[in-house]
Structures are given as C-alpha cells and as structure tokens.
Design an enzyme around this catalytic site. Structure first.
Site, PDB file in Angstrom:
ATOM      1  N   GLU A  33       0.680  -1.256  -0.034  1.00 26.69           N
ATOM      2  CA  GLU A  33      -0.012   0.152   0.011  1.00 26.69           C
ATOM      3  C   GLU A  33       0.866   1.343   0.082  1.00 26.69           C
ATOM      4  O   GLU A  33       0.840   2.180   0.934  1.00 26.69           O
ATOM      5  CB  GLU A  33      -0.944   0.198   1.291  1.00 26.69           C
ATOM      6  CG  GLU A  33      -2.072  -1.276   1.249  1.00 26.69           C
ATOM      7  CD  GLU A  33      -2.724  -1.353   2.381  1.00 26.69           C
ATOM      8  OE1 GLU A  33      -3.031  -0.418   3.074  1.00 26.69           O
ATOM      9  OE2 GLU A  33      -3.124  -2.480   2.694  1.00 26.69           O
ATOM     10  N   ASN A  76       2.003  -4.641  -3.744  1.00 26.89           N
ATOM     11  CA  ASN A  76       0.677  -5.134  -3.315  1.00 26.89           C
ATOM     12  C   ASN A  76      -0.123  -3.812  -2.816  1.00 26.89           C
ATOM     13  O   ASN A  76       0.027  -3.093  -1.941  1.00 26.89           O
ATOM     14  CB  ASN A  76       0.789  -6.079  -1.974  1.00 26.89           C
ATOM     15  CG  ASN A  76      -0.473  -6.838  -1.703  1.00 26.89           C
ATOM     16  OD1 ASN A  76      -1.255  -7.253  -2.618  1.00 26.89           O
ATOM     17  ND2 ASN A  76      -0.760  -6.910  -0.393  1.00 26.89           N
ATOM     18  N   HIS A 108     -10.167  -6.468  -1.203  1.00 25.27           N
ATOM     19  CA  HIS A 108     -11.202  -6.363  -0.133  1.00 25.27           C
ATOM     20  C   HIS A 108     -12.403  -5.580  -0.861  1.00 25.27           C
ATOM     21  O   HIS A 108     -12.290  -4.371  -1.081  1.00 25.27           O
ATOM     22  CB  HIS A 108     -10.487  -5.597   1.080  1.00 25.27           C
ATOM     23  CG  HIS A 108      -9.485  -6.395   1.760  1.00 25.27           C
ATOM     24  ND1 HIS A 108      -9.718  -7.490   2.224  1.00 25.27           N
ATOM     25  CD2 HIS A 108      -8.010  -5.991   1.464  1.00 25.27           C
ATOM     26  CE1 HIS A 108      -8.593  -8.160   2.624  1.00 25.27           C
ATOM     27  NE2 HIS A 108      -7.413  -6.800   2.394  1.00 25.27           N
ATOM     28  N   GLU A 161      -5.771 -10.661  -1.477  1.00 24.23           N
ATOM     29  CA  GLU A 161      -6.398 -10.805  -0.099  1.00 24.23           C
ATOM     30  C   GLU A 161      -8.045 -10.733  -0.430  1.00 24.23           C
ATOM     31  O   GLU A 161      -8.753  -9.890   0.236  1.00 24.23           O
ATOM     32  CB  GLU A 161      -6.042  -9.278   0.657  1.00 24.23           C
ATOM     33  CG  GLU A 161      -4.646  -9.449   0.957  1.00 24.23           C
ATOM     34  CD  GLU A 161      -4.133  -8.247   1.582  1.00 24.23           C
ATOM     35  OE1 GLU A 161      -4.900  -7.433   2.470  1.00 24.23           O
ATOM     36  OE2 GLU A 161      -2.733  -7.620   1.724  1.00 24.23           O
ATOM     37  N   ASP A 214     -11.520 -10.712  -0.070  1.00 22.65           N
ATOM     38  CA  ASP A 214     -12.935 -11.206   0.724  1.00 22.65           C
ATOM     39  C   ASP A 214     -14.213 -10.258   0.275  1.00 22.65           C
ATOM     40  O   ASP A 214     -13.984  -9.042  -0.087  1.00 22.65           O
ATOM     41  CB  ASP A 214     -12.758 -10.970   2.234  1.00 22.65           C
ATOM     42  CG  ASP A 214     -12.109  -9.917   2.558  1.00 22.65           C
ATOM     43  OD1 ASP A 214     -12.293  -8.667   2.056  1.00 22.65           O
ATOM     44  OD2 ASP A 214     -11.609  -9.637   3.642  1.00 22.65           O
TER      45      ASP A 214
HETATM   46  O1  G3I Z   1      -2.181 -10.030  18.508  1.00 24.99           O
HETATM   47  C1  G3I Z   1      -3.058  -9.058  19.380  1.00 24.99           C
HETATM   48  C2  G3I Z   1      -3.716  -9.545  20.593  1.00 24.99           C
HETATM   49  O2  G3I Z   1      -2.802 -10.144  21.527  1.00 24.99           O
HETATM   50  C3  G3I Z   1      -4.607  -8.946  21.318  1.00 24.99           C
HETATM   51  O3  G3I Z   1      -5.477  -9.380  22.402  1.00 24.99           O
HETATM   52  C4  G3I Z   1      -5.910  -8.368  20.202  1.00 24.99           C
HETATM   53  C5  G3I Z   1      -6.664  -7.272  20.796  1.00 24.99           C
HETATM   54  O4  G3I Z   1      -7.275  -6.333  19.867  1.00 24.99           O
HETATM   55  O5  G3I Z   1      -5.203  -7.588  19.151  1.00 24.99           O
HETATM   56  C6  G3I Z   1      -4.252  -8.606  18.655  1.00 24.99           C
HETATM   57  O6  G3I Z   1      -3.371  -7.981  17.342  1.00 24.99           O
HETATM   58  C7  G3I Z   1      -4.303  -7.469  16.266  1.00 24.99           C
HETATM   59  C8  G3I Z   1      -4.399  -8.388  15.042  1.00 24.99           C
HETATM   60  O7  G3I Z   1      -4.857  -8.032  13.891  1.00 24.99           O
HETATM   61  C9  G3I Z   1      -4.557  -9.986  15.270  1.00 24.99           C
HETATM   62  O8  G3I Z   1      -6.015 -10.182  15.497  1.00 24.99           O
HETATM   63  C10 G3I Z   1      -4.015  -6.109  15.895  1.00 24.99           C
HETATM   64  O9  G3I Z   1      -4.281  -5.500  17.003  1.00 24.99           O
HETATM   65  C11 G3I Z   1      -4.572  -6.008  14.691  1.00 24.99           C
HETATM   66  O10 G3I Z   1      -4.049  -4.426  14.402  1.00 24.99           O
HETATM   67  C12 G3I Z   1      -4.615  -6.648  13.796  1.00 24.99           C
HETATM   68  O11 G3I Z   1      -5.089  -6.385  12.439  1.00 24.99           O
HETATM   69  C13 G3I Z   1      -4.593  -7.162  11.157  1.00 24.99           C
HETATM   70  C14 G3I Z   1      -4.436  -5.733  10.226  1.00 24.99           C
HETATM   71  O12 G3I Z   1      -4.002  -6.148   8.971  1.00 24.99           O
HETATM   72  C15 G3I Z   1      -3.292  -4.850  10.819  1.00 24.99           C
HETATM   73  O13 G3I Z   1      -1.769  -5.741  10.834  1.00 24.99           O
HETATM   74  C16 G3I Z   1      -5.666  -7.683  10.802  1.00 24.99           C
HETATM   75  O14 G3I Z   1      -5.827  -8.921  11.689  1.00 24.99           O
HETATM   76  C17 G3I Z   1      -5.173  -8.111   9.172  1.00 24.99           C
HETATM   77  O15 G3I Z   1      -6.345  -8.724   8.530  1.00 24.99           O
HETATM   78  C18 G3I Z   1      -4.949  -6.928   8.164  1.00 24.99           C
HETATM   79  O16 G3I Z   1      -4.605  -7.172   7.059  1.00 24.99           O
HETATM   80  C19 G3I Z   1      -4.277  -6.346   6.211  1.00 24.99           C
HETATM   81  C20 G3I Z   1      -3.333  -6.537   5.377  1.00 24.99           C
HETATM   82  O17 G3I Z   1      -2.166  -7.039   5.901  1.00 24.99           O
HETATM   83  C21 G3I Z   1      -2.838  -5.642   4.336  1.00 24.99           C
HETATM   84  N1  G3I Z   1      -3.946  -5.370   3.371  1.00 24.99           N
HETATM   85  C22 G3I Z   1      -5.357  -4.813   4.218  1.00 24.99           C
HETATM   86  C23 G3I Z   1      -5.598  -6.122   5.254  1.00 24.99           C
HETATM   87  C24 G3I Z   1      -7.085  -5.739   5.939  1.00 24.99           C
HETATM   88  O18 G3I Z   1      -6.829  -4.510   6.723  1.00 24.99           O
END
Ligand code: G3I
Length: 437
Positions: free
Chosen positions: A250, A292, A328, A357, A359
């Site tokens: 991005e 990406n 997405h 990605e 969905d």
């Molecule tokens: O690991 C912690 C956990 O310990 C805690 O209890 C929990 C509480 O909210 O948070 C957990 O971490 C989160 C993680 O997802 C796992 O659920 C982070 O806060 C959260 O920021 C993270 O979000 C991810 C996001 O990227 C940011 O990295 C999403 O799962 C993931 O699906 C999303 O993926 C992105 C791609 O990498 C790039 N393109 C867009 C896509 C969707 O946003």
C-alpha cells in the site's frame, strides 16, 4: 467399483461427525479414537492398511500422519499383527495396488463420480494457479476443523500478520520469529507455498505496522538503515520457503491515487521503494517480487495512479515482477470485464498479477447468492488472463475474519461459515475453477 484415488497428490477432506483432528490421507481419526475412511465407499480396513503397510514396511511415515494418529491405529492393530504385516499382507497389497493403480491412472478421471469432489487446491493445480488463504497463528494452533480445511483446500498460505514488521521486529534488532515459524512449519508439512507478507507497510490509514522506533528515527539515514536491516533479517530467515514477497504494501493513499505521504515516504522520498525491491532481489534472486495495493482492482483513478507509480519505479530500477490486487471488496465487487481490463494493463507492462487478499462482505443480510456470483466472477476473471497466477482469500471461515471487527460479524465475507460448512461462495469458486459458469 469404488477405489482409492492413488493418483491424488494432496490430502482430501471429509467432514466426520464430532470433529476430526487427523488429516485425511486414506483415513482420519477423531479425538475419541473413532476411525473413518476418508474416501466414501472405500473400506476402512483397506484405507488404514494402506498407510500402516507403508509405515511398517518402509520404516517411515510417508503419509504424514501425526504421532497421535499413529498411536490410535497401532492400538487398534496389535503390534504382533504389525510385525507380521509385511509377510502376510504385502503380496495382497501390491497385487491390489497394481490393479488399482492401473485402473486409476490409465483412464484419467473416469472414476471421478466414485470419489470425493476435488478440493479447491486440486482444481487450482489443474489450472496452473495457486489458491491461497491468509492464516492466523492461533487458529492453526488450536482449531482442528480449521487445520483440516486449510490443509485440504489451499495450496498457498499468506501469514495474515505474523511476518509483518510489527510482529517480527518490534524493537530494532530484537526479533520474534515464533509465530511466523509456526506458519512456515504448517505450510511445509502440508506442501503449501508461502507468500511473504509484508516487508514494509508504511501507510497508516487504518493500521500502523511500522514500529515507533522507525517513525521516530532521528534522521533519514537511520530510518533507511532500519528498513535495510529489517528486510535483510526477514528475507534471510525465510528465503528458502517463501517463493514470493509483498515487498511493499500500500504505497498509495488509501482513498486517493497519489503516493501516500506517510512518515517513511515523507522522509526518504519514493527512492526507498526502489531500494527495497533491489535489496530483496539481491538477497533472494529466485523469488517473485510484488507491490501489493488496495482498492485498485477496477479501472479508475487509483488504478491509473498505481500504473503511473509503477512505471516510474521500474524506470528508476525497481525489479518488480508483479502487482498484488488485494481485492477487499468493501465497496462492492467489480465486474469481470473491469477486472480483466485492469489485469490486461499490468500484462501490457510485462507484470504478473495476483489476487492477494480477496474477501467479499455481504452488503445486505442474506446476500449469499450475490456474494457467490461475485466470487465466481473473480475466479473467472483471473482464469481468463494468463498472467494472473494466484487467488488468495483473506481467510476462509467467517469465524475468523478481520471484517468481524472492521465491519461487524454480519458481513460474513468468506467461503465457509462459522461452523466450517461450505457456503454458496465456496461452490461458486469450485464451479468456476472447474470451468462451469
Ligand atoms: O495480537 C493481538 C492480541 O494479542 C490482542 O489480544 C488483540 C486485541 O485487539 O489484538 C491482536 O492483534 C491484532 C491482530 O490483528 C490480530 O487480531 C492487531 O491489534 C490488529 O491490528 C491486527 O489487524 C490486522 C491488520 O492487518 C493490521 O496488521 C488484521 O488482522 C489483518 O487482517 C489486516 O490485514 C491487512 C493486510 O495485512 C494488508 N491489507 C489490508 C488487510 C486488512 O486490513
């Protein structure tokens, strides 16, 4: 006659009552010890003997059964029987095996109607593309239905979060590899390719992946060194297993079409992107390198903005092999024609494309059929452009989707429901891979 699909090279999946934790090479075992043949119509004894004979005669476990599974079957078949198995059964096995092999292999897929439907990964193999899913570390650690479905249906894995900068190097020079390693081990065990996601994600529109020490670097030179060090560490660790990298994620504004002015780009200019691609190519010359991007899957300003940026990066020497179209579809899915037009533009530039990605949230409750049609369209679009080599979904079960928190659980964006039942979307993807529209 029912027969074991001896020509199959990947595990097949079959739901068994009570939840399986075994994967399905010939048979599966449930936690309470009950055994099931993995192939409808194939006698359980034959299915189990198949793997036991290989195990005892070849002194190895070629079907990849877990120790728990082997424990259960060896309890059921006494060790005496196991010792005598070679002499007693080997002749029968090889005679039977030769007949089955001859029949199963000589006439292609004439036995299609007597076995389980082909999995998505088997169909995708036949089409020469990868079919992937984003994967979370905790799901592969404790959810057996998740494991079974992931192993059976997908030929590629993208770590959803575990390989990101915030996960692997939260402090400069201090690495946390456990989560990424566990995903790599899973993919290796189930013969799945791995998409490295992602080395640098500078855009902070919805999430901040760049650790604070990078954003707060005292000067440009230090910031560049942090980027170089991070890329070197991650690529060196995973280059043997990752075959393609989302080098930069991005780089454009999320809702615009210009270069995103995040702290890295504002400090270093876009030269850091060129340098990142060059560095990964030097470290891992055989990997395919992707840029990406989000919301660039249909013709329009953002697609044009991305074309302009990528042309500029390539002229400046960035070795870019492909473009990841995240897909997405939060604002509704594009049509097949729109997707094909976008993919052809990248083909004209000499670049591959990958759906990285995918969905598709339900926009109205109960919109399952429309959602299924949209999924089928994405597969059809990809299959109609030779340079589209991969379709990766951002997860596969509604039980775990980032959209459950981002949009709400009613968005139900994926192929399987919360209980791992395949939805119309699954069957639409399946049919599109077969070539039925
Ligand atoms: O690991 C912690 C956990 O310990 C805690 O209890 C929990 C509480 O909210 O948070 C957990 O971490 C989160 C993680 O997802 C796992 O659920 C982070 O806060 C959260 O920021 C993270 O979000 C991810 C996001 O990227 C940011 O990295 C999403 O799962 C993931 O699906 C999303 O993926 C992105 C791609 O990498 C790039 N393109 C867009 C896509 C969707 O946003």
């Amino acid at each position: 006659m029912s027969m074991i699909p001896l020509c199959s090279t990947v595990p097949t999946s079959r739901q068994i009552p009570g939840g399986a934790w075994g994967r399905s090479w010939g048979w599966t075992a449930r936690e309470d010890g009950a055994l099931f043949s993995a192939w409808p119509g194939v006698d359980l004894t034959i299915a189990v003997l198949d793997s036991l004979i290989q195990w005892s005669c070849l002194c190895e476990n070629p079907t990849g059964k877990s120790p728990q599974e082997m424990k259960i079957v060896t309890k059921l078949f006494s060790s005496r029987l196991q010792q005598k198995m070679c002499s007693t059964y080997v002749v029968t096995f090889f005679t039977l095996g030769t007949v089955l092999l001859f029949t199963a292999c000589s006439d292609g897929h004439d036995d299609y109607d007597t076995r389980s439907p082909l999995s998505l990964r088997e169909l995708a193999d036949g089409r020469g593309i990868l079919i992937g899913s984003a994967v979370g570390t905790s799901s592969i650690a404790h959810d057996m239905q998740y494991i079974d479905t992931l192993a059976a249906e997908f030929s590629s894995i993208t770590p959803e979060n575990a390989m990101k900068w915030s996960a692997t190097e939260p402090e400069h020079g201090s690495y946390t590899w456990e989560n990424a390693d566990s995903i790599v081990a899973f993919a290796t065990a189930y013969n799945q390719a791995i998409r490295g996601h992602t080395l640098v994600w500078p855009n902070e529109f919805a999430y901040k992946d760049t650790p604070d020490y990078v954003s707060n670097a005292p000067d440009a030179e230090t910031m560049q060194r942090y980027i170089d060090d991070h890329i070197e560490a991650v690529v060196n660790r995973y280059m043997d297993v990752v075959d393609r990298w989302d080098v930069v994620n991005e780089p454009l504004e999320t809702l615009g079409s210009e270069l995103d002015q995040n702290v890295i780009t504002a400090t270093l200019g876009e030269g850091w992107i060129v340098r990142a691609f060059q560095q990964v190519r030097r470290l891992d010359p055989s990997a395919k390198l992707y840029l990406n991007e989000s919301l660039a899957e249909r013709p329009g300003e953002k697609h044009q903005g991305l074309l302009t940026l990528v042309r500029r990066l390539i002229s400046a020497g960035a070795p870019i092999d492909g473009i990841g179209l995240q897909s997405h579809f939060l604002f509704g899915p594009p049509s097949i024609d729109q997707m094909v037009e976008v993919m052809r533009d990248w083909e004209t530039l000499g670049l591959d494309v990958a759906i990285t990605e995918l969905d598709i949230p339900e926009r109205q409750p109960g919109e399952e059929e429309a959602q299924a049609t949209s999924y089928g369209n994405v597969v059809a679009a990809c299959l109609s452009v030779e340079t589209c080599r991969e379709i990766t979904f951002w997860g596969f079960t509604d039980k775990y989707s980032w959209l459950n928190s981002f949009l709400g659980p009613e968005s139900r964006p994926l192929l399987f429901d919360q209980n791992y039942n395949p939805k119309p979307a699954y069957f639409a993807v399946h049919a599109a891979l077969v070539g039925q529209e």
